[in-house]
Write an enzyme that holds these catalytic residues in place. Sequence first.
Site, mmCIF file in Angstrom:
data_model
loop_
_atom_site.group_PDB
_atom_site.id
_atom_site.type_symbol
_atom_site.label_atom_id
_atom_site.label_comp_id
_atom_site.label_asym_id
_atom_site.label_seq_id
_atom_site.Cartn_x
_atom_site.Cartn_y
_atom_site.Cartn_z
ATOM 1 N N GLY A 197 132.830 69.396 7.608
ATOM 2 C CA GLY A 197 131.338 69.238 7.689
ATOM 3 C C GLY A 197 130.826 69.482 9.278
ATOM 4 N N TYR B 100 131.164 62.212 6.069
ATOM 5 C CA TYR B 100 130.178 62.224 4.942
ATOM 6 C C TYR B 100 130.093 61.024 3.979
ATOM 7 C CZ TYR B 100 129.241 67.447 5.244
ATOM 8 O OH TYR B 100 128.973 68.759 5.428
ATOM 9 N N LYS C 148 129.379 81.168 4.546
ATOM 10 C CA LYS C 148 128.559 81.182 5.467
ATOM 11 C C LYS C 148 129.356 80.539 6.599
ATOM 12 C CE LYS C 148 125.701 77.351 5.356
ATOM 13 N NZ LYS C 148 124.602 76.605 4.674
ATOM 14 N N LYS D 233 129.389 78.674 10.505
ATOM 15 C CA LYS D 233 128.509 77.624 11.533
ATOM 16 C C LYS D 233 128.617 78.483 12.889
ATOM 17 C CE LYS D 233 127.645 74.120 8.708
ATOM 18 N NZ LYS D 233 126.180 73.886 8.149
ATOM 19 N N ASP E 234 124.557 79.791 10.258
ATOM 20 C CA ASP E 234 124.068 78.570 10.263
ATOM 21 C C ASP E 234 124.059 77.888 11.539
ATOM 22 O OD1 ASP E 234 122.627 75.978 9.657
ATOM 23 O OD2 ASP E 234 124.071 75.494 7.958
ATOM 24 N N GLU F 286 120.254 80.286 9.365
ATOM 25 C CA GLU F 286 119.884 79.002 8.558
ATOM 26 C C GLU F 286 119.676 78.101 9.828
ATOM 27 O OE1 GLU F 286 121.811 75.842 5.752
ATOM 28 O OE2 GLU F 286 122.327 78.014 5.422
ATOM 29 N N GLU G 227 116.278 72.480 4.220
ATOM 30 C CA GLU G 227 117.236 71.357 3.933
ATOM 31 C C GLU G 227 116.680 70.173 4.365
ATOM 32 O OE1 GLU G 227 121.096 70.551 6.269
ATOM 33 O OE2 GLU G 227 120.986 72.731 6.007
ATOM 34 N N ASP H 157 116.684 70.545 -0.637
ATOM 35 C CA ASP H 157 117.612 69.794 -0.870
ATOM 36 C C ASP H 157 117.467 68.615 -1.746
ATOM 37 O OD1 ASP H 157 120.108 68.441 1.268
ATOM 38 O OD2 ASP H 157 118.907 66.728 0.209
ATOM 39 N N HIS I 25 120.371 74.288 -0.456
ATOM 40 C CA HIS I 25 121.154 73.316 0.470
ATOM 41 C C HIS I 25 122.094 72.629 -0.532
ATOM 42 C CE1 HIS I 25 122.487 69.838 3.137
ATOM 43 N NE2 HIS I 25 123.322 70.848 3.564
ATOM 44 N N ALA I 26 123.490 72.393 -0.225
ATOM 45 C CA ALA I 26 124.200 71.639 -1.151
ATOM 46 C C ALA I 26 125.573 71.126 -0.253
ATOM 47 C CB ALA I 26 124.823 72.082 -2.202
ATOM 48 N N GLY I 27 126.461 70.392 -0.755
ATOM 49 C CA GLY I 27 127.483 70.131 -0.148
ATOM 50 C C GLY I 27 127.467 68.394 0.125
ATOM 51 N N GLU J 41 124.481 77.131 -2.303
ATOM 52 C CA GLU J 41 125.424 76.546 -1.557
ATOM 53 C C GLU J 41 126.479 75.806 -2.326
ATOM 54 O OE1 GLU J 41 126.302 74.909 3.016
ATOM 55 O OE2 GLU J 41 124.359 74.409 2.110
#
Length: 367
Positions: free
Chosen positions: A24, A34, A144, A146, A174, A200, A229, A252, A279-281, A310
């Site tokens: 994350g 998270y 994707k 970061k 992103d 993103e 998101e 989101d 957006h997901a996760g 995602e």
Amino acid sequence: MVRGRISRLLVRDVRFPTSLGGHGSDAMHADPDYSAAYVVIETDAEDGLKGYGITFTLGKGTEVAWSREGRGAPGNSSHPKCSVGLVGQAGGKACLEVTRGHEEQMLAQGYPAYTTSCAWLGYSDDTLKQLCTQALKDGWTRFKVKVGADLQDDERRCQLIRDVIGPEKTLMMDANQRWDVPEAVEWMSKLAKFKPLWIEEPTSPDDILGHATISKALVPLGIGVATGEQCHNRVIFKQLLQAKALQFLQIDSCRLGSINENLSVLLMAKKFEIPVCPHAGGVGLCELVQHLIIFDYISVSASLKNRMCEYVDHLHEHFKYPVMIQQASYMPPKDAGYSTEMKEESVKKHQYPDGDVWKKLLAAQEN
């Protein structure tokens, strides 16, 4: 006829120590845990009817969400008798036949996904290469990465990823709101050589005109802007669409208040012919958003062009009805509800600060 009345509302602070593995991590959040404010609504119905809801946070934010939801403020919840399987059953015969065709396609092939699990900012180069290599073996074609903290590091990591996945696979970037507008344009001009499909959240999520400026500047480079998101209502999305500030729209399932608000954004995206790539996760976001993307395809957009959702391969084991991925695609859920219910044993173990997991971690920190 009223089936049951609400008899009790429980709000539980559930946190997972994802920071220990760098999961994350991005340019704005170096070590997130998270977490979620997990809500259970109990009723006096004879069959024990319950509702479940989640507000995703990065740890301390749960305390804010807990306070808000405990006062009865609107949040995200699910009803165990709702089912995405009934989507699209109304309408004329021709519409029904088209809908059935789309449902059959989803059941057979699923909804295309992309992975963010390979390239968190806190991962070592060896971990990044290992995960990207494994993802390729598992059938993933969209990745994707970061970016946004350090340009030279971004260039090195993007080159490493391209070396692993090759030039033909789809790569997205992103920045998690890290840049101001001129910086975003300059930074992405230097990362354009890696052929990203989109950047993103290049800047503050509510800077509509800033996104429009970035979008216009990156068009000649073949780079789109993806955002949404962090948007909390349909008005922000309306302005982004009207200003031509994005090429990919990202709803989101938790941050955008309620399913109805999400559906209104799906309809606007259809009107403006902008693909929705949610957006997901996080905690449960994949479980929730799968219902929205499948509804979008079956009953709104009827298109998979430039569309993907995602996927992050973390924490699904804690849910009673976890998302199913096959061949890098979301497979339609077959259980009733919004897939929000968590396993009680997981909730108890990860409840903060009294769950077994946190008792051990906090005791170790004190020592």
